[in-house]
Design a protein around this motif. Structure first.
Motif, PDB file in Angstrom:
ATOM      1  N   LEU A   1     -11.306  11.854  -4.419  1.00  0.00           N
ATOM      2  CA  LEU A   1      -9.840  11.860  -4.384  1.00  0.00           C
ATOM      3  C   LEU A   1      -9.324  11.097  -3.177  1.00  0.00           C
ATOM      4  O   LEU A   1      -9.889  11.164  -2.096  1.00  0.00           O
TER       5      LEU A   1
ATOM      6  N   HIS B   1       2.264   1.679  -3.510  1.00  0.00           N
ATOM      7  CA  HIS B   1       1.228   2.196  -4.411  1.00  0.00           C
ATOM      8  C   HIS B   1       1.038   3.704  -4.237  1.00  0.00           C
ATOM      9  O   HIS B   1       1.040   4.457  -5.200  1.00  0.00           O
ATOM     10  N   GLY B   2       0.827   4.094  -2.992  1.00  0.00           N
ATOM     11  CA  GLY B   2       0.535   5.507  -2.732  1.00  0.00           C
ATOM     12  C   GLY B   2       1.707   6.398  -3.116  1.00  0.00           C
ATOM     13  O   GLY B   2       1.524   7.501  -3.631  1.00  0.00           O
TER      14      GLY B   2
ATOM     15  N   CYS C   1      -3.661   8.794  -0.459  1.00  0.00           N
ATOM     16  CA  CYS C   1      -2.805   7.784   0.185  1.00  0.00           C
ATOM     17  C   CYS C   1      -2.592   6.522  -0.631  1.00  0.00           C
ATOM     18  O   CYS C   1      -1.503   5.963  -0.634  1.00  0.00           O
ATOM     19  N   THR C   2      -3.630   6.006  -1.260  1.00  0.00           N
ATOM     20  CA  THR C   2      -3.595   4.606  -1.703  1.00  0.00           C
ATOM     21  C   THR C   2      -3.153   4.400  -3.142  1.00  0.00           C
ATOM     22  O   THR C   2      -2.837   3.276  -3.525  1.00  0.00           O
ATOM     23  N   GLY C   3      -3.191   5.444  -3.967  1.00  0.00           N
ATOM     24  CA  GLY C   3      -2.923   5.238  -5.385  1.00  0.00           C
ATOM     25  C   GLY C   3      -4.067   4.529  -6.090  1.00  0.00           C
ATOM     26  O   GLY C   3      -3.931   4.125  -7.247  1.00  0.00           O
ATOM     27  N   TYR C   4      -5.192   4.362  -5.388  1.00  0.00           N
ATOM     28  CA  TYR C   4      -6.471   3.880  -5.933  1.00  0.00           C
ATOM     29  C   TYR C   4      -6.559   2.391  -6.252  1.00  0.00           C
ATOM     30  O   TYR C   4      -7.652   1.830  -6.304  1.00  0.00           O
ATOM     31  N   GLN C   5      -5.438   1.738  -6.496  1.00  0.00           N
ATOM     32  CA  GLN C   5      -5.515   0.357  -6.982  1.00  0.00           C
ATOM     33  C   GLN C   5      -6.265  -0.553  -5.993  1.00  0.00           C
ATOM     34  O   GLN C   5      -7.110  -1.337  -6.386  1.00  0.00           O
ATOM     35  N   ASN C   6      -5.933  -0.414  -4.717  1.00  0.00           N
ATOM     36  CA  ASN C   6      -6.610  -1.253  -3.736  1.00  0.00           C
ATOM     37  C   ASN C   6      -8.054  -0.810  -3.484  1.00  0.00           C
ATOM     38  O   ASN C   6      -8.867  -1.586  -2.999  1.00  0.00           O
TER      39      ASN C   6
ATOM     40  N   HIS D   1      -7.158  -3.698   1.782  1.00  0.00           N
ATOM     41  CA  HIS D   1      -6.330  -2.573   2.228  1.00  0.00           C
ATOM     42  C   HIS D   1      -6.630  -1.347   1.352  1.00  0.00           C
ATOM     43  O   HIS D   1      -5.732  -0.706   0.815  1.00  0.00           O
TER      44      HIS D   1
ATOM     45  N   ILE E   1      -4.052   7.216 -12.569  1.00  0.00           N
ATOM     46  CA  ILE E   1      -3.016   6.321 -12.049  1.00  0.00           C
ATOM     47  C   ILE E   1      -3.200   4.940 -12.674  1.00  0.00           C
ATOM     48  O   ILE E   1      -4.278   4.365 -12.615  1.00  0.00           O
ATOM     49  N   PRO E   2      -2.125   4.410 -13.272  1.00  0.00           N
ATOM     50  CA  PRO E   2      -2.255   3.108 -13.927  1.00  0.00           C
ATOM     51  C   PRO E   2      -2.297   1.976 -12.904  1.00  0.00           C
ATOM     52  O   PRO E   2      -2.007   2.186 -11.723  1.00  0.00           O
ATOM     53  N   GLU E   3      -2.629   0.794 -13.363  1.00  0.00           N
ATOM     54  CA  GLU E   3      -2.484  -0.393 -12.524  1.00  0.00           C
ATOM     55  C   GLU E   3      -0.991  -0.590 -12.304  1.00  0.00           C
ATOM     56  O   GLU E   3      -0.201  -0.536 -13.250  1.00  0.00           O
ATOM     57  N   MET E   4      -0.607  -0.798 -11.066  1.00  0.00           N
ATOM     58  CA  MET E   4       0.817  -0.935 -10.757  1.00  0.00           C
ATOM     59  C   MET E   4       1.136  -2.393 -10.465  1.00  0.00           C
ATOM     60  O   MET E   4       0.406  -3.054  -9.745  1.00  0.00           O
TER      61      MET E   4
ATOM     62  N   ARG F   1     -13.190   2.800 -11.886  1.00  0.00           N
ATOM     63  CA  ARG F   1     -12.387   4.030 -11.883  1.00  0.00           C
ATOM     64  C   ARG F   1     -13.225   5.224 -12.348  1.00  0.00           C
ATOM     65  O   ARG F   1     -13.173   6.300 -11.762  1.00  0.00           O
TER      66      ARG F   1
ATOM     67  N   GLY G   1       0.824  -1.215   0.000  1.00  0.00           N
ATOM     68  CA  GLY G   1       0.000   0.000   0.000  1.00  0.00           C
ATOM     69  C   GLY G   1       0.854   1.258   0.000  1.00  0.00           C
ATOM     70  O   GLY G   1       0.549   2.238  -0.678  1.00  0.00           O
ATOM     71  N   GLN G   2       1.931   1.231   0.772  1.00  0.00           N
ATOM     72  CA  GLN G   2       2.828   2.396   0.813  1.00  0.00           C
ATOM     73  C   GLN G   2       3.477   2.625  -0.554  1.00  0.00           C
ATOM     74  O   GLN G   2       3.619   3.760  -0.998  1.00  0.00           O
TER      75      GLN G   2
ATOM     76  N   ALA H   1       1.829   6.815  -6.836  1.00  0.00           N
ATOM     77  CA  ALA H   1       0.782   7.730  -7.309  1.00  0.00           C
ATOM     78  C   ALA H   1       1.228   9.181  -7.140  1.00  0.00           C
ATOM     79  O   ALA H   1       1.009  10.019  -8.013  1.00  0.00           O
ATOM     80  N   GLN H   2       1.865   9.476  -6.025  1.00  0.00           N
ATOM     81  CA  GLN H   2       2.328  10.856  -5.848  1.00  0.00           C
ATOM     82  C   GLN H   2       3.484  11.175  -6.797  1.00  0.00           C
ATOM     83  O   GLN H   2       3.613  12.304  -7.265  1.00  0.00           O
TER      84      GLN H   2
ATOM     85  N   GLN I   1      -5.856   3.923   3.871  1.00  0.00           N
ATOM     86  CA  GLN I   1      -4.689   4.130   4.730  1.00  0.00           C
ATOM     87  C   GLN I   1      -5.070   5.096   5.842  1.00  0.00           C
ATOM     88  O   GLN I   1      -5.405   4.682   6.939  1.00  0.00           O
TER      89      GLN I   1
ATOM     90  N   VAL J   1      -4.490  17.077  -8.354  1.00  0.00           N
ATOM     91  CA  VAL J   1      -4.262  15.889  -7.526  1.00  0.00           C
ATOM     92  C   VAL J   1      -4.780  14.711  -8.352  1.00  0.00           C
ATOM     93  O   VAL J   1      -5.921  14.739  -8.813  1.00  0.00           O
ATOM     94  N   PRO J   2      -3.954  13.689  -8.582  1.00  0.00           N
ATOM     95  CA  PRO J   2      -4.397  12.624  -9.483  1.00  0.00           C
ATOM     96  C   PRO J   2      -5.710  11.976  -9.053  1.00  0.00           C
ATOM     97  O   PRO J   2      -5.948  11.745  -7.870  1.00  0.00           O
ATOM     98  N   LYS J   3      -6.547  11.731 -10.044  1.00  0.00           N
ATOM     99  CA  LYS J   3      -7.817  11.038  -9.812  1.00  0.00           C
ATOM    100  C   LYS J   3      -7.657   9.571 -10.181  1.00  0.00           C
ATOM    101  O   LYS J   3      -6.639   9.178 -10.748  1.00  0.00           O
ATOM    102  N   THR J   4      -8.715   8.810  -9.945  1.00  0.00           N
ATOM    103  CA  THR J   4      -8.658   7.356 -10.192  1.00  0.00           C
ATOM    104  C   THR J   4      -8.071   7.008 -11.555  1.00  0.00           C
ATOM    105  O   THR J   4      -7.235   6.120 -11.660  1.00  0.00           O
ATOM    106  N   TYR J   5      -8.524   7.694 -12.582  1.00  0.00           N
ATOM    107  CA  TYR J   5      -8.127   7.274 -13.931  1.00  0.00           C
ATOM    108  C   TYR J   5      -6.766   7.824 -14.357  1.00  0.00           C
ATOM    109  O   TYR J   5      -6.290   7.548 -15.446  1.00  0.00           O
TER     110      TYR J   5
END
Ligand code: FES
Ligand code: FES
Lengths: 814, 173
Positions: free
Chosen positions: B135, A689-690, B138-143, B97, A728-731, B128, A686-687, A693-694, B100, A722-726
């Motif tokens: 917004l 991923h986040g 923290c998570t980058g949305y994937q989870n 998860h 950020i790619p699948e990581m 998505r 999770g860390q 994203a930043q 966060q 601030v990035p939205k859902t779309y």
């Protein structure tokens, strides 16, 4: 590799450390039970709002609060003149201190309410207190200010130019700092076969924790105690700093961080607002709440990055790096924030060797005052800037010597058998094995076939690119003695207390202060493992200066390495004492007692044993203790590590760029990180991923932009992406494990890795895609407009030229 | 300013309160009624932290005036559980998860339940898209996407006791 989380009930006690168990903090957070600062109500609570400068730079020719005072529901107003220390023996500076000094540092006064002059849009001018939130805001707007406008400057390079409007003294130089060997570096460049250079900006960013900063302060005149709930990453540090600012004795000041909605560095620093709320609660003898609006967070939260850098890399004929020279102008904003001087110096220059064995490095940094909010640590703090410089140069260096970018990096890696490795920039890497993450990442993106695909795509007029980032990160700045030599006005140890209760459960107190990282879970995993008791029997307490004896807080990815290790040390001390009690009761010599899985056993006589919980009970009964031993079973430690820990990894971005529209699409993002041992792999994931994203946010979307009057043009979530859902790619994430030898857990740190790694992976990928257009790089954020300009020959954003006309010297120019 | 008397039915409980004409629904819920599970991230309709259901549909409660919500049924994060059981979306966030710091989470879950009601089997893309107004830093949305998928799968299972899945504020009630 996606990690599945587990129910802690289903994990064997022996396996609890290292298991991806679900977080225990989640039930409160998913039901709405969690209490954030703004959720707190107190009887009779008043609301505070701040009147702020509209301009980036001005003299205050008059501040009139009378209209505000006349409004119904307004309780009080304050300007600079109203702040006084006569209520307390300590006085109070009413100015914010800097917690990090450098030899050449120009220290400047930073009053919590402006004293005749404002230096950034958002600088606090007056405070109003009212019966409710809305009235307070209206009243703040009713404060009338006469401004005498001054010229403003927001770019660090321009701020250092002769004749630039000066913020404090004669010029805007905050410090000059250098590291490394300039003679050796000059020599390396003189004898180099190849050189490449860049001239880049690492743009200013707004942290944007989702929870705005807030404080609720409550004073008890009877006891003299002042209690402040606030959005803090480090309550003990805030207590120490605030105590001096408002002149309230440290032992009668309690700082509590309730649930905190993200920080990313922005909640480390001591700001004016929280100090004002605390002092005013005392002055009015009434609880006071202040919560920033999002607009306020944009103009007051310390911003991050803000570098202008020229850098060059020297190489020999074989493509070996022989030298690196870096000159950076760092934006510090209008005043020196809490740790600001450390960020573009010791947290930046020391990471410039990257993963590479570089024989000569020199780095010079000039800190510049400008009319933007104070600039300080933001996720990564100095290390992303360093990694960006190194990895952009590695990209261009490989191209210059005509090598594959992955192989160029491999050739220059510090070899796995050279650790501990001393760099030319004053740090010793603890452990590393840099080829492993690179190899894994190459496999994940099927690099063997990529170049062929890229070639084919190009023939079809499609532009694929791959970008590498082999980053290095440093966490848990230590030891304290070194921190002191480097200028820290604080030690960087961590403290914890592990306490058995008579009934056999445990409370573990730690001086770090999590705000989303899942410490309650991971720390309980550590302590349960050390004491050999069930995970559910351990409670973790953080974030309250009255409950936790001492602490330094959570930042710089230090919590696991330093806080977690402190918990191990406290647990070990506790087990030592318990062992003596057990030996006494088993009528044996402590040296003959073994401790395993929560049981003290007499060696060779397995039926003679005592569980640690029984020992705990006995320690409190104290009916039969070893001679001269005090009752009770708890232990405190102050853990001061021997060194930093240095996580590392390889991130690879694969993108497709449309040169006609300038649009960038991710095909793949692969991250292989080595953060040492993992206490909870789900939380680690999770860390990462986040963080990514930043980092992608910085590469593609984000940036604080100011007009010539130093007014923030990107001052809202509509204007600052601030990035939205779309977005950020699948990581795809994976890891390797190289233990740190410096701490008992063998952990490194993970909070910032993704943010450090991602930007240059993306920029390098785009540059790789656009190589046929002669593009070597594009300034971040890589907006469609900038990409289009770069590919269509309107090269305002890079040093490239149209296809076929390579530009050797190019780099990124505005 | 003259206050208005309004009624809000929050998670099934009726509340009468008096609010200023300008009071935002989110502040009425949080400050007047104590439903502090709903968070405020921007007050300007951009972050989604304040999302609740009004009359069965997800709305950003910082864009609605309390007086506009007079007489409406409001569901907040506090209403997601039924008895002691988490709603599948809560389970999903926990198992995957998907949170966060948790600040965005109540709003995310309220948007996600609305999304799943309209589209019980969304693709990752559709998830998505459906969450684009919320917004998370923290998570980058994937989870979070995983959490919603997880909940969708759970909601797809026939409910053991033959009862109906409870949609907060929605038809299923
Ligand atoms: S608080 Fe309502 S959308 Fe941000
Ligand atoms: S979990 Fe922190 S903002 Fe989403």
């Amino acid at each position: 590799m996606t990690i599945d989380s587990m129910d802690p009930e289903e994990v064997d006690a022996a396996d609890i450390l290292g298991s991806a168990i679900e977080r225990r903090e989640d039930p409160a957070l998913i039901t709405g039970d969690a209490e954030y600062t703004d959720d707190i109500q107190r009887p009779g609570m008043a609301h505070m709002a701040v009147a702020r400068s509209q301009y980036g730079h001005a003299d205050l020719e008059g501040v009139d609060t009378s209209a505000a005072e006349e409004m119904e529901g307004v309780v009080a107003t304050y300007t600079h003149e109203d702040l006084h220390g006569e209520d307390t023996p300590e006085g109070g500076s009413f100015s914010l201190p800097t917690g990090w000094l450098l030899d050449s540092l120009e220290q400047v006064d930073h009053p919590i309410l402006a004293d005749g002059r404002v230096r950034y849009q958002g600088d606090a001018i007056a405070v109003v207190v009212a019966e409710d939130r809305y009235t307070a805001r209206d009243a703040a707007e009713a404060v009338s200010v006469d401004y005498g406008r001054r010229d403003a400057v927001t770019d660090p390079r321009e701020a250092l130019d002769e004749g630039a409007p000066a913020l404090h003294g004669e010029d805007n130089v905050a410090f000059d700092w250098e590291l490394g060997d300039s003679d050796a570096t000059d020599e390396a460049f003189e004898s180099a076969s190849h050189t490449v250079s860049i001239d880049v900006e690492n743009q200013l960013l707004v942290p944007n924790a989702m929870e705005p900063r807030a404080a609720v302060a409550d004073y008890s005149p009877g006891s003299g105690e002042l209690e402040v709930f606030m959005t803090s990453q480090n309550p003990h540090l805030h207590r120490l700093l605030m105590s001096g600012v408002i002149g309230h004795p440290e032992h009668k000041l309690r700082i509590k961080a309730p649930e905190v909605g993200g920080g990313f560095g922005s909640k480390i620093h001591h700001y004016a607002d929280e100090a004002l709320a605390a002092w005013i609660a005392k002055d009015l003898e009434r609880p006071v709440k202040w919560t920033a609006t999002r607009t306020e967070t944009y103009v007051t939260d310390a911003q991050g990055r803000g570098h202008r850098t020229e850098a060059e890399l020297a190489m020999d004929d074989d493509g070996r790096i022989t030298g690196l020279r870096v000159d950076t102008k760092a934006n510090l904003g209008a005043y020196l924030s809490t740790f600001a001087p450390a960020v573009p110096t010791w947290l930046y220059g020391t990471l410039l060797s990257g993963q590479y064995d570089i024989p000569a490095i020199h780095c010079s940094v000039t800190g510049a005052f400008t009319n933007v909010p104070p600039v300080d640590a933001y996720r990564g703090a100095g290390r992303p800037e360093a990694s960006f410089v190194v990895e952009r140069l590695a990209h261009l260096g490989a191209r210059e010597v005509d090598m594959d970018p992955a192989e160029f990096r491999r050739l220059n890696f510090v070899p796995a058998d050279e650790f501990p490795y001393e760099t030319q920039v004053a740090v010793v890497y603890d452990s590393g094995d840099y080829e492993k993450p690179l190899d894994k990442a190459l496999e994940m993106v099927d690099y063997d076939s990529f170049r062929e695909r890229q070639e084919q795509a190009r023939e079809e007029g499609r532009y694929l690119g791959i970008g590498f980032s082999c980053y290095i990160e440093a966490c848990g700045l230590a030891p304290s003695e070194l921190a002191g030599q480097l200028g820290a006005q604080a030690g960087l140890w961590e403290s914890s207390l592990v306490r058995f209760h008579p009934s056999g459960t445990v409370t573990a107190f730690c001086g770090t202060s999590g705000h989303g990282q899942g410490h309650a879970t991971t720390y309980a995993q550590i302590v349960a493992n050390e004491l050999g008791i069930p995970y559910d029997d351990v409670e973790v307490v953080e974030g309250d200066t009255d409950e936790i004896p001492h602490g330094m807080g959570t930042y710089g990815s230090r919590s696991a390495a330093v806080g977690g290790s402190s918990l191990v040390k406290s647990s070990e001390k506790l087990v030592e004492k318990a062992k003596e009690i057990a030996a006494h009761q088993l009528e044996a010599d402590p040296d003959d007692i073994e401790f395993e899985a929560g049981e003290f056993r007499l060696a060779g006589a397995p039926d003679r044993s005592l569980g640690i919980k029984e020992v705990a009970e006995q320690s409190y009964l104290a009916h039969d203790m070893p001679e001269e031993m005090e009752p009770g079973l708890e232990a405190t430690s102050f853990y001061d590590p021997d060194n930093f820990v240095f996580p590392f990894g390889t991130h690879v971005a694969v993108v497709e760029v449309d040169p006609d529209s300038g649009e960038i699409e991710f095909e793949q993002y692969a991250a292989v990180d080595d953060v040492g041992n993992q206490i909870n792999p789900k939380i680690v994931e999770g860390q990462i991923h986040g963080g990514i994203a930043q980092g992608i946010g910085q590469a593609l979307y984000e940036g604080a932009e100011y007009d010539e009057n130093a007014q923030l043009l990107t001052g809202s979530m509509q204007d600052y992406a601030v990035p939205k859902t779309y977005h950020i790619p699948e990581m795809e994430t994976d890891s390797t494990v190289t233990e740190s030898p410096h701490n008992p857990l063998g952990v490194k740190g993970v909070g910032e890795a993704g943010t450090i790694a991602a930007p240059q992976a993306v920029v390098n990928a785009v540059a790789d895609a656009l190589e046929p257009f002669g593009v070597e790089g594009i300034e971040m954020p890589l907006t469609a407009e900038r990409v289009w300009e770069a590919t269509n020959g309107r090269a305002t954003t890079d040093g490239g030229s149209p296809p076929g006309e390579g530009d050797d010297e190019g780099g990124e120019k505005r | 300013m003259t206050d208005h008397e309004i009624t809000l039915t929050v998670n099934g409980t009726d509340h009468e309160l008096s609010v200023e004409p300008r009071t935002l629904l989110v502040h009425a819920l949080r400050d007047e009624l104590g439903y502090t599970g709903t968070n405020v991230g921007c007050e300007t309709t951009t972050c989604g932290a304040c999302t609740v259901h009004m009359d069965g549909e997800a709305v950003k409660s910082c864009t609605v005036l309390a007086v506009q919500a007079d007489g409406e049924r409001i569901e907040t994060v506090e209403g997601l559980e039924s008895g002691d059981d988490y709603h599948p979306i809560q389970e999903g966030f926990r198992e995957e998860h998907g949170l966060q710091c948790g600040y965005c989470t109540p709003g995310m879950m309220m948007t996600a339940t609305d999304l799943l009601r309209e589209n019980p089997d969304p693709s990752r893309e559709e998830i998505r898209e459906g969450l684009e107004g919320n917004l998370c830093r923290c998570t980058g949305y994937q989870n979070i996407v995983n959490a919603v998928e997880n909940a969708a799968a759970e909601l797809d299972e026939p409910v053991a006791d033959g009862g109906e899945v409870r949609w907060p504020g929605g038809e299923g009630e």
